[in-house]
Enzyme design. Structure first.
Site, PDB file in Angstrom:
ATOM      1  N   HIS A   1       0.820  -1.218   0.000  1.00 34.01           N
ATOM      2  CA  HIS A   1       0.000   0.000   0.000  1.00 34.01           C
ATOM      3  C   HIS A   1       0.850   1.262   0.000  1.00 34.01           C
ATOM      4  O   HIS A   1       0.335   2.344   0.245  1.00 34.01           O
ATOM      5  CB  HIS A   1      -0.957  -0.005   1.202  1.00 34.01           C
TER       6      HIS A   1
ATOM      7  N   CYS B   1       5.574  12.870  -7.100  1.00 34.07           N
ATOM      8  CA  CYS B   1       4.755  13.439  -8.161  1.00 34.07           C
ATOM      9  C   CYS B   1       4.076  12.277  -8.876  1.00 34.07           C
ATOM     10  O   CYS B   1       4.726  11.293  -9.222  1.00 34.07           O
ATOM     11  CB  CYS B   1       5.611  14.228  -9.151  1.00 34.07           C
TER      12      CYS B   1
END
Ligand code: NAD
Ligand code: ZN
Length: 254
Positions: A117, A125
């Site tokens: 996760h 970005c």
């Protein structure tokens, strides 16, 4: 416990698979803990994050509020025991659902921590993958009236390096996890409710491939029936005897 110790001793390649339960003694609540950070707010779905500047601002505000509360968490006894087994050559890598960086903080090399996760302790970005530190994002937000900054290189949106609700599982991490799963002879599920995919698939995959299965959790899981051993107890207490890092085993609390 003697049986637990014996199975660990007999294993050659242990694959720990960890969930939020390994970090609760470090002061980070798990998903189901009543009133915990994670249950207070409706999660911001990924498409909303993409569509709205306000959703991005809100997502960052929550992240910094969380950091103020959990930012100083230290590895617990579970993390430290796994790091000890890693140093002893019994654990090639850890697969985790956690995003708290505590396995790395316990001394496991980053390339040996497979994060399904992602990781919330730095930012990326979304378009060019440039890395940003949280302190930079925070200072830009403070200087910009609470407006979350975009990537200075390409203008893309910046997020913590985590997977959001509604976003696909990262391919590389999934491939690494599956390869580790198929080469382990002991799958050690620690502090996961094992209800969310892919966590819910891993124990059975490992068993079918011939590995033993141990589940350590204070609550029952759906896979207890197929496990070779279920240790129903507190993770810190269960793993404390395996901590071998030369320091005291005081519980780290915030
Ligand atoms: P979960 O909350 O679904 O399950 C945690 C399990 O651990 C529960 O069954 C609970 O009974 C057990 N548990 C908690 N503390 C324990 C202890 N001290 N000893 C023994 N058992 C204990 O967590 P999950 O399966 O990891 O799924 C929640 C999702 O939320 C994950 O996807 C994870 O990425 C995210 N999350 C991450 C963190 C973190 O990074 N620390 C914290 C909360 C949630
Ligand atoms: Zn960019």
């Amino acid at each position: 416990m003697p049986q637990f110790r014996q199975i660990i001793d007999e294993a050659r390649a242990i694959l720990p698979f960890t969930g939020a339960g390994i970090s609760t003694e470090c002061g980070i609540p798990d998903f189901r803990s009543p009133g915990g950070m994670w249950t207070k707010n409706r999660p911001i779905p990924f498409d909303e994050f993409l569509a709205s500047q306000e959703a991005r601002n809100e997502s960052w505000r929550r992240r910094f509020a969380m950091g103020d509360e959990f930012g100083n968490a230290k590895p617990g006894r579970g993390h430290r025991a796994l790091a000890s087994l890693y140093r002893a050559g019994k654990v090639p890598a850890v697969v985790t659902q956690n995003i708290d960086n505590l396995h790395q903080a316990s001394g496991i090399a980053p390339e040996h921590v497979v994060e399904l996760h992602g990781n919330t302790t730095y930012a990326l970005c979304m378009d060019c993958q440039q890395r940003y530190e949280l302190s930079w994002v925070r200072s830009r937000m403070e200087a910009g009236n609470g407006c979350a900054p975009d990537c200075t290189a390409c203008g893309g949106y910046i997020t913590t390096a985590t997977i959001s609700f509604g976003q696909a599982m990262p391919d590389t991490a999934m491939r690494q996890a599956e390869a580790l799963l198929l080469s382990c002879d002991l799958f050690l599920a620690i502090g996961s409710s094992l209800v969310v995919w892919p966590a819910a698939g891993f124990p059975l995959m490992a068993k079918r491939n011939g590995a033993r299965l141990i589940i350590v959790n204070r609550e029952p899981t759906d896979f207890d029936d197929i496990a070779d051993l279920v240790v129903r107890g507190d993770i810190g207490t269960v793993f404390e005897p395996f901590v071998d890092d030369g320091s005291s085993t005081d519980v780290h609390r915030l």
